[in-house]
Write an enzyme that holds these catalytic residues in place. Sequence first.
Site, mmCIF file in Angstrom:
data_model
loop_
_atom_site.group_PDB
_atom_site.id
_atom_site.type_symbol
_atom_site.label_atom_id
_atom_site.label_comp_id
_atom_site.label_asym_id
_atom_site.label_seq_id
_atom_site.Cartn_x
_atom_site.Cartn_y
_atom_site.Cartn_z
ATOM 1 N N ASP A 246 0.751 -1.241 0.003
ATOM 2 C CA ASP A 246 -0.082 -0.119 0.005
ATOM 3 C C ASP A 246 0.810 1.454 0.035
ATOM 4 O O ASP A 246 1.932 1.165 0.132
ATOM 5 C CB ASP A 246 -1.014 -0.236 1.218
ATOM 6 C CG ASP A 246 -2.071 -1.137 1.165
ATOM 7 O OD1 ASP A 246 -2.343 -1.332 0.040
ATOM 8 O OD2 ASP A 246 -2.553 -1.367 2.102
ATOM 9 N N LYS A 268 -3.466 3.170 -2.587
ATOM 10 C CA LYS A 268 -4.781 3.805 -2.658
ATOM 11 C C LYS A 268 -4.725 5.364 -1.998
ATOM 12 O O LYS A 268 -3.862 5.362 -1.094
ATOM 13 C CB LYS A 268 -5.863 2.986 -1.882
ATOM 14 C CG LYS A 268 -6.247 1.921 -2.526
ATOM 15 C CD LYS A 268 -7.409 1.024 -1.897
ATOM 16 C CE LYS A 268 -7.956 0.031 -2.673
ATOM 17 N NZ LYS A 268 -8.523 0.195 -3.819
ATOM 18 N N MET A 381 -8.574 8.051 9.020
ATOM 19 C CA MET A 381 -8.822 8.885 7.681
ATOM 20 C C MET A 381 -10.014 9.880 7.952
ATOM 21 O O MET A 381 -10.991 9.945 7.423
ATOM 22 C CB MET A 381 -9.508 7.866 6.792
ATOM 23 C CG MET A 381 -8.381 6.853 6.237
ATOM 24 S SD MET A 381 -9.337 5.252 5.420
ATOM 25 C CE MET A 381 -9.898 4.212 6.591
#
Length: 462
Positions: A246, A268, A381
């Site tokens: 990632d 991502k 997030m």
Amino acid sequence: MKHFPIYLAVEGRKIVLSGGGAAALAKLRLLLKTEARIEVFAPNPAAEIVGWANESRLALHQREVTQADLTGAVLIYAADEDAFLDSRTATMATKTGIPANIVDNLADSAFITPAIVDRDPVTIAIGTEGAAPVLARALKADLEEHLSPRLGLLARAGRTFRSAADALPFGRARRDFWRDYFLGAGPRLADEAKAKDVLETLLTKHLSTETKEGHVAFVGAGPGDPELLTLKARKALDTADVVIHDRLVSAEILELVRREATILDVGKQGFGPSTAQDDINALIVEHGLKGAQVVRLKGGDATVFGRLDEEIEAVTAADISWHVVPGITAASASVAAIGQSLTRRGRNASVRFLTGHDMKGFADHDWRELAAPDQVAAIYMGKKAARFIQGRLLMHGALPDTPLTLVENASRHDQRVVSTTLAALPSDLADAALTGPALALLGLSPRAVSAPLSQPLVQEQA
């Protein structure tokens, strides 16, 4: 890296050393371990150097070195411990196009000599580019203590068998054979004479073994500090044929991957360029079906907001074996950075891990419960959802002065901490201009942390 480490072929080739004192002796003790032809130029050589010359271990010339003496040399050492003489030797070397080392003069040397752990033919070179020779010696001593003195025996026996081992397919099959030898049967050898029998037995076993099936390890890489990587995760990286990682996996951790492994970035980015999850699933399955040892490397802990279930389901559907290696999640690293704990007796008996947004947009939660006093939550997030989170909490009765701490790049050297309140969250977040991944800790304020020098320091912002 200002100095590129190489192993130079010196067997039967000339190395010139100018000097006959303590500095020359130190270098010669190392050079005499090689199979080079060593020529020493010293008007007044130490008795030990004279002794080595009498034993024909080196050629001694009791005079100063000249330009002609350098012809045919591959390396030159200036070890006269005299600035003028050493500079003169280095200048002659430069004119001849031969790299020269001036002992204890890093700036004017074309190369440096590392600290060396010698288990001939296994050698380990340790260099600090002159910045910390004491550290290099300490590392050397540590390695000397842990490496078996019989390591050279194993390597010499293995070297004679390399052509026979070429019967195995290149890659994992051959690597597994040598791993079985060096880490299994080899260390139990009593003497070198029996090594060939052991190697032949192992080779027969590996040649008769059917093609091994692929396997996927879902590995948590932790928050970024390579020292927080688990031992089990490190072992998975050591054996991986393919690493699919990632965006949040740090460059320092990727440096630990075997150089022969294929490394694929499928990062991502929230509200930015991303690799579709279906494409990631297909990539994992593709390499697993080819028989590769695949490491799916995820930042933090693979089981926390890592879409782990979707990838496991894809691997299971393809009938590929797998296992999970947990990692330290960002919440644990963040509270450690601010000197707090996620739970505290008398304050909160539970803690929530939340995400700021989900696949449909901003994630909804039980805001009334979260708004109650003394609640603690780790919000992943949450940067772009900060105003949404603030509004929902205030709407459901949270106090405006509820503490909230944002930790950017937790555990890394560029870690930053922003201490704020629920009321000031959007403005303080905008002023901080955080660019890295950040985790919000609802209900916690920083406590002074006495961090060791190797750890990032907490930077607070009101």
